[in-house]
Design an enzyme around this catalytic site. Structure first.
Site, PDB file in Angstrom:
ATOM      1  N   LYS A 111     -26.101  11.695  34.187  1.00 23.96           N
ATOM      2  CA  LYS A 111     -25.135  12.332  33.280  1.00 23.96           C
ATOM      3  C   LYS A 111     -24.995  11.489  32.018  1.00 23.96           C
ATOM      4  CE  LYS A 111     -20.411  14.298  33.324  1.00 23.96           C
ATOM      5  NZ  LYS A 111     -19.178  14.447  34.115  1.00 23.96           N
ATOM      6  N   SER A 118     -17.487  19.258  34.750  1.00 21.46           N
ATOM      7  CA  SER A 118     -18.186  18.881  33.536  1.00 21.46           C
ATOM      8  C   SER A 118     -19.628  18.418  33.756  1.00 21.46           C
ATOM      9  CB  SER A 118     -17.419  17.757  32.838  1.00 21.46           C
ATOM     10  OG  SER A 118     -17.435  16.581  33.641  1.00 21.46           O
ATOM     11  N   SER A 148     -15.307  17.491  38.652  1.00 25.45           N
ATOM     12  CA  SER A 148     -16.494  17.605  37.802  1.00 25.45           C
ATOM     13  C   SER A 148     -17.826  17.379  38.501  1.00 25.45           C
ATOM     14  CB  SER A 148     -16.378  16.648  36.611  1.00 25.45           C
ATOM     15  OG  SER A 148     -15.522  17.199  35.643  1.00 25.45           O
TER      16      SER A 148
END
Lengths: 498, 486
Positions: B79, B154, B178
């Site tokens: 990420k 997210s 997330s």
């Protein structure tokens, strides 16, 4: 500077002092905190530069130094404490918040004893002593009209201890005494260089006036931008005069922040009103666990405390029979006090009277000639070449009559310049006192022969002639003749001639 | 042999150990897969192909020298919120468009030490604020199961990458769901370990007391393997727990027989999507069939306050965490303004997206003098109540089981107009962050071709139990073996 007129107002002052701690590393990262001579931005890492993703780690030494300070200031050390974020935007605050302590500081409720000349000692409350981090340093430039600022992040994250004093001070003199005492304590325990001019000891002052007998505080003015004890004193002095005039004119004093401007005799100017004050939006620092300090830890830190200035001064007065004035000067720094104690140590074997005499002599030399020479060469006592034992040795030589007090001045100057022991200096320069009657008798004969006019004067009843003749003999011997022996022989010979 | 890019870590490690494939071949297969599907999925913000091949070669050399390791030579996606030395880390924000960190996050360096091969940095909602990855300043990521739908967020990029075969596993972060929510919507395994279990050093902070790094994998066993590599105390993170880390693969196959499973009724409200409810009910029945003792009547009464608590605490912390982005030191910098303050304000005005600005404003308000007690302080008190309710439940149950999301993946653009509607996506996941607990999302079947996730929640630092229950369920279904129609 004008003096403060007697007024119906009582001055109320509270000081906030920020002190950089002498830890090896910064508050929350591994960077060296000793940045003073380093080129800009060389003592930095992702953490103190506030790069995205970094986290703080508490410097345990800084906690220890703060607890040490707090104990020296008679503070309570709560078992539970925490860090908070103090939010405000400014380019020198790289994270956009300062890690500080808000409602649960490392220590609180202490006091400092101060004494101004001619008054009784007073205890000034210490509200709290807590830990935070220093900011980066901005330098503002102007290149032909183009203005810009440079950031040096070396200072960012250096451990900063804040000592908040209660509004117990009643005059600029007391404020100065408070700062002097606080500085002395900090230097004794070795947690800070505590030098205002270097910026590792900073002071902001809150000052208000109120009618005598009033218990409520007047609206306070915070005074900033003072970078010496003198500046603090002068700024507070000028603020008392300004506020007195305002009140006398029937004006209200607005709560505000004012800056001290040194120029033109000095004055404070308004910087920020109460309405413009920051809302710091404090909240607990989620990146750091709370701090728990148990009694064993506090005791262990307490055990590391050296003898503090007040205790040392009292002991010097008691054990060495020194006057408060001398004891105060000798305990100004630990180095001075240590020097004194080392110098006086060999006198321990002597009787009480002799010991006290030696102590006084050593104290006299230390607060007199020694300080003068140190100041003249901008040296600290710790850096001087004089060995404490040699000072004792010199006093011993005076006591034994090997040199006179006057010659000793020359000897001491030589000791200061070369670090040689007094005996060697005396023999090298031929400074031994002449006490032998035969030798002095010969010298006196020579002087009397050379000054028949003076001898005549003596017999005409002019006693001053003795003084003159002694002076002549001293000149011949370069001051080395034992004055008592010399005077005795001279008078005997004069009377015999008559 | 099956497509290399859809191997599990376990399978890949086996083939690499036997030297039936090389890390370079495996990495090449993943890179080619990315080239094939990425134009449709858009899981990545940046590829690190050259570096990946170099890491693969170095892994091959280590394997040739006799070294073995579960992650040695296996491709991973990271990420873009985790710092990577020398590689841009944007957090999905224009603010950090050109920010190249000089250091690796602790989790990243732990993976690299284990021989991981990083193929790229994945897309995300800006600064991890969002539940659909639509808040990325760069582009939208598409759900591999239906390209018109969101992957969740997210960590949508990390979830979609694993689902689409664009990585063997990935790392994300979970502040309010997330990881678990996108894992559920993309049909992969996603886990948020206990707060303090994984170092946050190098995880760009959104909400410091809630953020936690975690992996996306294809199986629960792979999850245990990655956790073994990334968990454990880190001296650089003062909130990381100084606890020993057990071998998470040890208890995996012990089954659920005799385990006490609680189902909080607040997590099965009337408004829950019927299809999701059906999948969860089936999963519970499967666990019972395996011998678990399931109690469907657990009460966690403060659950309804969790959303409010979260949207006070997280924005409050974010308002401070994001204060450093002022254009002075790094990242986007507006310089045409009228002096310093104007430039700083415009940097933030132009550099942050709408959702980030909304949360900064909410947080700034909640912390303001005069409001602190009513909002932030009260939220912290309710947080304690929520935590205690979980504590009490864990005295009776070994694990709690619940849905991950109220619905399956929604359409791109469907919820962007109403932030509150978007926030409701995380209503079953954020209480777990508030209490700091470990939680996993494991695939539990499909509704109309869209994946559904089953959430297993455990006691603090009892990841082993969470994994054991998840694995127990996974054995009965193995939905994760199904591939999206790409």
């Amino acid at each position: 500077m004008t003096t403060i007129p007697a007024t119906r107002y009582e001055t109320v002052i509270g000081l906030e002092v920020h002190v950089q701690l002498l830890t090896e590393r910064k508050m929350f990262c591994g960077c060296s905190a000793a940045y003073s001579d380093a080129p800009p931005n060389t003592h930095v890492c992702p953490i103190c530069m506030a790069l995205p993703g970094v986290l703080p780690v508490i410097n345990r030494k800084a906690i220890e130094y703060t607890v040490m300070t707090a104990l020296a200031l008679h503070c309570e050390i709560p078992a539970f404490s925490k860090f908070d974020r103090k939010n405000y935007p400014y380019p020198d605050l790289l994270k956009g918040y300062q890690i500080s302590q808000f409602d649960l500081p490392l220590s609180q409720n202490g006091w400092i004893e101060i004494q101004v000349e001619g008054a009784e000692p007073r205890r000034i409350g210490v509200t709290r002593c807590h830990l935070e981090e220093d900011t980066a340093r901005l330098t503002h430039k102007n290149d032909g009209g183009e203005t810009y600022s440079l950031i040096d992040m070396n200072r960012s994250g250096v451990p900063l201890m804040e000592i908040v004093g209660d509004p117990d001070l009643r005059s600029p003199e007391e404020a100065r005494a408070y700062l002097v005492k606080l500085q002395r304590i900090l230097r004794y325990i070795g947690v800070s260089k505590a030098n205002m001019e270097e910026g590792n000891f900073r002071c902001d002052a809150n000052i208000s006036l109120r009618s005598f007998g009033e218990t409520e505080l007047g609206s306070k003015v915070e005074v900033k931008n003072m970078n010496s004890f003198r500046a603090v004193y002068n700024a507070l002095h000028s603020e008392v005069i300004r506020q007195t005039a305002e009140l006398d004119a029937g004006h209200r004093i607005p709560q505000e922040t004012r800056g001290w401007i040194e120029a033109d005799g000095g004055s404070t100017v308004s910087q920020r009103s109460k309405e413009e004050a920051h809302d710091y939006r404090y909240f607990p620092e989620p990146d750091l666990p709370p701090i728990t300090l148990d009694a064993a830890y506090v005791d262990a830190v307490r055990a590391k405390l050296p003898e503090l200035p007040d205790a040392k001064m009292a002991r010097f007065e008691r054990d060495y029979g020194l006057a408060a004035y001398e004891a105060n000067l000798l305990t100004e720094t630990r180095a001075k006090a240590d020097f004194f104690e080392q110098a006086v140590a060999p006198a321990k074997q002597k009787g009480e009277d002799a010991r006290s005499r030696y102590a006084h002599q050593i104290a006299n030399w230390m607060v007199g000639d020694f300080v003068r020479l140190l100041n003249a060469s901008s040296l600290d006592i710790a850096d001087s070449k004089v060995n404490p034992v040699d000072l004792y040795g010199m006093i011993d030589l005076i006591e034994q009559g090997t040199i006179s007090g006057k010659i000793a001045k020359t000897v001491f100057e030589e000791m200061f310049a070369t670090g040689k022991p007094p005996a060697a200096i005396i023999s090298d320069l031929g400074l031994e006192q002449i006490s032998g009657s035969d030798e002095i008798s010969g010298i006196v004969d020579g002087v009397l022969d050379a000054n028949p006019k003076a001898v005549e004067d003596f017999h005409a009843g002019k006693q001053e002639a003795v003084k003159f003749l002694v002076g002549q003999a001293m000149r011949v011997t370069r001051g080395r003749a034992n004055p008592e022996t010399l005077t005795g022989i001279l008078i005997a010979k004069l009377e015999a001639k008559g | 042999m099956a497509d290399l890019y859809y191997l599990t870590i376990e399978e890949a490690a086996g083939l690499l150990a036997k030297r039936e494939i090389s890390s370079r071949e495996l990495t090449q297969a993943v890179i080619e897969r990315i080239a094939a599907v990425e134009p449709r999925v858009r899981a990545y913000l940046a590829m690190t192909t050259e570096r990946a091949l170099a890491q693969a070669d170095s892994a091959d050399a280590r394997i040739a020298a006799g070294e073995r390791g579960r992650l040695l030579g296996v491709p991973v996606a990271i990420k873009d919120l985790l710092t990577t030395k020398g590689i841009a880390t944007t957090c999905g924000s224009k603010m950090l468009q050109n920010f190249v960190p000089p250091y690796d996050a602790t989790v990243v360096s732990r993976l690299f030490d284990a021989g991981a091969v990083m193929v790229g940095k994945t897309n995300m909602d800006e600064f991890a604020m969002g539940s659909s990855t639509e808040n990325s300043a760069y582009h939208v990521t598409h759900n591999p199961w239906d390209l018109t739908r969101v992957p969740g967020g997210s960590s949508g990029g990390s979830a979609a990458a694993v689902a689409a075969g664009e990585a063997i596993y990935s790392l994300g972060s979970d502040t309010g769901g997330s990881i678990r929510q996108p894992a559920a919507l993309c049909g992969v395994v996603g886990m948020k370990p206990t707060y303090g279990r994984v170092s946050r050093y190098g995880l760009v902070a959104f909400a410091s007391s809630l953020d936690q790094v975690g992996p996306f994998t294809r199986t629960v066993r792979d999850m245990a393997t990655v956790l073994n590599a990334i968990c454990g105390h880190d001296a650089s993170d003062s909130t990381s727990a100084p606890l020993d880390v057990p071998d998470f693969t040890a208890d995996l196959e012990k089954g659920v027989k005799g385990l006490r499973i609680g189902v909080p009724k607040e997590y099965m409200p009337a408004t829950l999507d019927a299809g999701v409810r059906a999948r969860v009910d089936e999963a519970l029945a499967a666990l019972e069939a395996q011998g678990a003792i399931v109690d469907r009547d657990v009460a966690l009464p403060s659950t309804e306050a969790a959303l409010a608590v979260y949207y006070i605490i997280a924005p409050s912390e974010a308002s401070a965490n994001l204060a450093r982005y002022d254009g002075v030191k790094y990242g986007f910098s507006y310089q045409q303004g009228e002096g310093m303050w104007d430039n700083m304000e415009k940097t933030r005005g132009c550099g942050f997206g709408a959702e980030v600005k909304r949360r900064i404003m909410i947080g700034t308000y909640a912390l303001s003098s005069g409001y602190y007690d009513a909002y932030y302080l009260k939220a912290q008190k309710v947080r304690t109540v929520i935590r205690r309710e979980f504590d009490a439940a864990f005295e009776k149950y070994d694990a709690l089981v619940a849905p991950v999301t109220p619905t399956t993946a929604f359409k791109i653009g469907e919820k962007t107009a109403d932030p509150f509607e978007m926030y409701l996506n995380d209503v079953f996941t954020l209480p777990v962050n508030i209490a700091g607990l470990p939680g996993i999302s494991v695939p539990a079947g499909f509704v109309d071709g869209l994946p559904v996730g089953l959430q297993v929640i455990g006691k603090p630092f009892d990841e082993a139990m969470v994994l054991r229950v998840a694995r127990g369920y996974e054995q009965t279904a193995a939905w994760g073996a199904k591939r999206p129609p790409l």
